[in-house]
Every structure is written in C-alpha cells, then in structure tokens.
Design a protein around this motif. Structure first.
Motif, PDB file in Angstrom:
ATOM      1  N   LYS A 175      43.504 -65.396  12.525  1.00  0.00           N
ATOM      2  CA  LYS A 175      44.104 -66.036  11.344  1.00  0.00           C
ATOM      3  C   LYS A 175      43.088 -66.088  10.212  1.00  0.00           C
ATOM      4  N   TYR A 176      41.835 -66.482  10.548  1.00  0.00           N
ATOM      5  CA  TYR A 176      40.834 -66.628   9.499  1.00  0.00           C
ATOM      6  C   TYR A 176      39.872 -65.448   9.425  1.00  0.00           C
ATOM      7  N   SER A 177      40.125 -64.426  10.245  1.00  0.00           N
ATOM      8  CA  SER A 177      39.309 -63.205  10.212  1.00  0.00           C
ATOM      9  C   SER A 177      37.808 -63.460  10.275  1.00  0.00           C
ATOM     10  N   LYS A 178      37.403 -64.367  11.151  1.00  0.00           N
ATOM     11  CA  LYS A 178      35.964 -64.561  11.346  1.00  0.00           C
ATOM     12  C   LYS A 178      35.617 -64.070  12.736  1.00  0.00           C
ATOM     13  N   LEU A 179      35.577 -62.760  12.868  1.00  0.00           N
ATOM     14  CA  LEU A 179      35.394 -62.188  14.193  1.00  0.00           C
ATOM     15  C   LEU A 179      34.034 -62.528  14.778  1.00  0.00           C
ATOM     16  N   GLY A 180      33.023 -62.563  13.914  1.00  0.00           N
ATOM     17  CA  GLY A 180      31.682 -62.898  14.380  1.00  0.00           C
ATOM     18  C   GLY A 180      31.650 -64.275  15.005  1.00  0.00           C
ATOM     19  N   LEU A 181      32.191 -65.239  14.286  1.00  0.00           N
ATOM     20  CA  LEU A 181      32.208 -66.619  14.781  1.00  0.00           C
ATOM     21  C   LEU A 181      33.050 -66.734  16.054  1.00  0.00           C
TER      22      LEU A 181
END
Lengths: 277, 291
Positions: free
Chosen positions: B258-264
């Motif tokens: 949803k928030y496209s923070k794949l790293g996190l």
C-alpha cells in the motif's frame, strides 16, 4: 458409590461434548439460517430464528451469479488440479532420489529441504513477490501454482516417511529382471506410494482450497478470482445485504462439507500422518 | 532406450532428472527470497523504481524505535494466549473421544470440521457472530447475560480477544485431530494393565497419555508461536487491522504494497523471520534436552 461417581463423570463428559459441538456448529447454523431469509426477514428476526421459508434460494442465485462464483470454482479447480498433480509427482521423485540413492551431496540436499521448513513463507512473501514479478507471472494462474509446487516440503516429508517402509529388496528384485529405474519408479514405487499420495492430495488440497493470501496478493485480476477471493469481494458492496453474503459463505462451505462426509476416514488419516512428522 | 543403459549411468541420469525441478524450485522460492529480503532490508527501495539507495540499519532503527511498528507484537500475545486454551480444549476432547463414547464419529467430525473451512468464510461467519445484536449477543440474552453485550469488534480492549477467539474456533480441530491420532497409537494393553492396577481416568491421562504425546504437544507449541506471530487471515478479513487489531503480517503487507516501502517491509519480515527461527531452534534444543 463408584457407580454414582462414574455416572456423574459420564454426564459431565456428554455435557462438555454437546457444548463443544454446539460451539462448533452454532456460528455456521446461524449463517445457514440467514442465507435462507429475505432481506426484511433478516433485519426483523433474531439470528437464532429459523427462516420462514426453507426453500427460499434467491440469495443463493444472487450470490452465485453476481459474485461470479462459477468463475471462482473454475479457477480454483484449475489451480488445485495442476498444483496437486505437480506436487505429487515432483515430491515423490525427489523423495525417491533422496531415500534410495546415496551420492555426493545427498546429505546436503536433504539438509537444504529440512532447513527450508524453518522459513515460514508468510515472512518472505514480499521478496517472493518480486521474484514472481520478475518471472512475469503476477496476475496469472501460474503464480499460485508455481508457489504451491515450490514451497512444498510437507509432501516430500510424507513421501520420505513412506518410502522408508517400502522394502528396497523390491527394487532389487526388479533390477534382476532387468527393469530400468524409470520402470521401477513408475511401475513399482509409485503404486505402492498410493496411501501417501492420498495423504498429500488431502492435506495440500485443503490448504490450496482455503488459501486466501496467495491468490489475493498474486492474482488481483477480476477474471482470476478463486473461491476465497470471490467471497472476499462481497465484503464492500453487499454491506447491507448480509443474507446474500451468508448464501455466498454457504456456497463455499457446501463442497467442503460434501467432500468431508465422503472422505472422512482418509481425511482423518491424512491429517494424522501429514502434520505430525 | 533408457533401459539399455548401465545401472550406473541410469542412476546418474535419474538423480539429476528427478532432483532438477525440486531443487530449482527450492532455491528460487525458499532461499532466494530470504537472501533478497536481507538485501532489500538495507535499502529504501519502493519496489518498482529502477534505482534505490543503501541506507544501512535505518529501517531496523525505525522498527525498533517507532512504537507504531513495534506495538503489533502485543497483538500477537492475544493469539499466543488463545493457543493455550485451544490446545487445552483439543487435548480434553481428544482424550475423552479416544475412549468409548456414544456418537463418537459425529462429535469427531463436528469438532474437526471448522478447520477445513475457508479463512474468508470463517472471517465472515464471525462478522455475523460478533455484530451488534448478532449471534453472540442473542445467545447471551437467552442465557440471561444480556448485560455483557458490547461492541465485540468496536472496543479496542476487546477486539483482539474476539479475533483470537475466532482463530481458536478455526484451529482447535487441527490440534484435536493430531492429538487424537497420537493418543490412538498408544497400545490398548497399557490401559488394561492400568485398569487392573486400579488407575482412574485422571491417572491414566497423567501417567500414560500425557507422556506419550509430549513430543507432539511440544511440536504444536512451536506451530502455535509461529502461528501467533504470523496471524493474518482472520484479522485482515474481519477488521482490516483497525481498532488496534493490526498484526505484524497485515502491517508488513500494507507497508510493502500500500505504501510502497519495500525496504522497510523487508526489514520487518527479517525481524519476523529471525524471531520465528530463534523460537523454533530454542524449542528443538529443549526437546532434544529432554531425551
């Protein structure tokens, strides 16, 4: 005195059993009742009241048609059939190699399969998604299929357990008759693995039919819905028509109920064998 | 043609042919994701752009310092707590149903059946169950406890208990059938000998059944822990993680997709994986230590 105590114990036993059965059934029975009620009736009656008309199947028709449940069943069946055949074949082949041949690296290979059981697939899903995306499989039926095949270590275990009980002298005597390894595997080993295959089919079949996470994540496409994602779609638009949602719930439960009643014995055995080891 | 080759050659071909696909699948879908996940967890990648930067331990720092991320583990405790009740009930029913009982197969079937149901169906069934004036409220009224009714899924203090209850309903049958299988593999003669010695049911349970299924109890405990940490279906379907019912996996999925923070999200998954592996290893050591 002993008899009195025994009778009290027995009564307690049956009361708890009936309570347990009641707790297991009541949520489903309420949904079943609701699925046969009209919209007005659903609003006006208590959840525990049975429906006025036991033959009111209009919610079922509506849910089946509007929810495109047939499409869901079709996709589920397609994924189920290919995954199960594949998992059975691949699983039994690798198990055969691991159980019958000792070669350089066979211990290592076994260890690799063992270690993989430690990784819960739910944790690696984000990274797995990138791989499926790289392979261009997102939004195809092959995304779940390849995942159900690839992560299947349970099947390998079940086969390994079972292969241990099949005597190797059978293989050897076939070799004396000049049978090739391929013949031995397909003509001797595979048929003897039948009980293990049934176990794998049941345990895997239940998992795949019930899986929500994988199809939800990998196949958001409208025409790719499976049973669980088809059902999930009812949530928003039918917020005021719970009797239709209840019919949709029953539509997904009925096949399982029929299969369960028909295959009861195998299912119990399947779970007892499949999950413990 | 194949049959004409020597067994030594055949053997080599079979080994390679039969293990090729499983090994490729194993490495692509079990090991490569783990490796990539570690790699992504040190980046700020959004999952689709071509470039990204390495940010060191920044993602991990966020998880452990921002209460929004860490508080989800508290939610796991509810599911973990519920599994003890679940295993207790399963053990009780498995024990009484392994002796003579009328309608044995009926009770077995009914208690096990919920496990076979679709997670989405169960989520919906329990939305009907917990809704205001729904099944639970009506049942409470019938037995005169109507005053206990409340917003089962609206009250943040209760919501996780309700959801863990639904989860218990779903998985109890699984534990039950496993325990039943284990108990039925105990030889009949042991009970007979115990009967002659005058042991009652409780003694039999304590000294025969419990020791023989200890290993399976421990195994189920491992499954319970990793299951509690990776709870997803029920809370996601029923509440979408609202009202304080957010679990670790719901959050990971949201952060990633949803928030496209794949790293996190990857860093969160690494933390999850490490916890699960540590717990599993600890359990294995403890089980081995017993023997």
């Amino acid at each position: 005195m002993y008899r009195l105590k025994y009778a009290a114990g027995s009564t307690f036993k049956y009361i708890t059993l009936i309570l347990g059965a009641f707790a297991a059934l009541i949520p489903i029975i309420v949904v079943f009742f609701s699925s046969l009620k009209t919209n007005a009736e659903y609003g006006a009656t208590s959840p525990l009241d049975p429906p006025q008309n036991w033959m009111n199947f209009s919610n079922y028709t509506k849910a089946f048609v509007d929810g495109k449940m047939l499409l869901g069943f079709g996709n589920t069946l397609f994924i189920l059939a290919i995954s199960i055949i594949g998992a059975t074949l691949i699983g039994s082949m690798i198990a055969y190699v691991l159980s019958r041949f000792k070669f350089r690296g066979s211990k290592l290979l076994m260890g690799a399969f063992l270690l993989a059981t430690l990784i819960p697939s739910v944790t690696t899903q984000v990274a797995t998604f990138r791989i499926i995306d790289t392979l261009d499989l997102v939004n195809t039926r092959f995304a779940p299929i390849i995942l159900y095949l690839g992560t299947d270590i349970i099947a390998v275990y079940i086969f390994l357990q079972f292969l241990d009980t099949i005597s190797e002298s059978l293989d050897e005597s076939a070799m004396l008759d000049g049978a090739s390894y391929i013949t031995i595997f397909f003509k001797i080993v595979l048929p003897l693995l039948a009980p293990a295959i049934v176990t794998v089919i049941i345990v895997k079949g239940v998992n795949i039919y019930n899986d929500f996470y994988t199809p939800f994540l990998y196949m958001p496409g409208e025409n790719l819905q499976v049973i669980s994602t088809a059902l999930f779609k009812f949530k928003g638009p039918y917020g005021s028509q719970w009797e239709v949602i209840c019919a949709a719930i029953m539509i997904t439960i009925i096949p399982i109920l029929v299969a369960f009643i028909a295959l009861q014995k195998y299912i119990y055995n399947g779970f007892a064998q499949g999950s413990v080891k | 043609m194949f049959a004409n080759l020597s067994y030594k050659t055949q053997r080599r071909i079979i080994i390679i042919a039969f293990s090729l696909i499983p090994v490729v699948l194993l490495f692509t879908f079990a090991y490569l994701p783990v490796f990539n996940m570690f790699k992504y967890s040190f980046t700020n990648w959004n999952g689709y752009s071509k470039s990204f930067d390495y940010v060191g331990f920044e993602n991990y720092q966020t998880i452990f310092t921002n209460p929004k991320y860490f508080s989800v583990f508290k939610v796991s405790l509810y599911y973990f707590g519920a599994t003890f009740v679940q295993m207790g009930l399963a053990l009780y029913f498995a024990t009484i149903l392994s002796f003579n009982v009328r309608f044995k197969n009926f009770f077995k079937g009914v208690l096990f059946f919920p496990y076979l149901l679709n997670g989405v169906a169960i989520g919906f069934i329990f939305l009907v169950f917990f809704r205001p004036d729904g099944t639970l409220d009506t049942l409470l009224q019938v037995i005169g406890l109507g005053h206990l009714s409340q917003g089962w899924l609206l009250n943040p203090n209760i919501i996780n208990i309700s959801l863990a209850g639904a989860s218990l309903w779903r998985y109890m049958g699984f534990n039950f059938i496993i325990f039943l299988g284990a108990i039925s593999s105990i030889g009949k003669d042991i009970y007979e000998a115990a009967d002659i010695d005058g042991a009652n049911r409780w003694h039999q349970f304590r000294h025969i059944i419990l020791p023989s299924i200890k290993r399976i109890l421990q195994l189920n405990l491992i499954l319970a822990i990793s299951g509690a940490i990776s709870a997803f279906d029920i809370p996601y379907i029923m509440t979408g993680g609202s009202n304080g019912s957010n679990t670790f996996v719901i959050q990971t999925v949201d952060v990633a997709f949803k928030y496209s923070k794949l790293g996190l999200a990857s860093a969160m998954a690494v933390v999850l994986l490490i916890i699960v592996i540590l717990v599993t290893l600890l359990q294995r050591v403890l089980i081995k230590g017993d023997d």
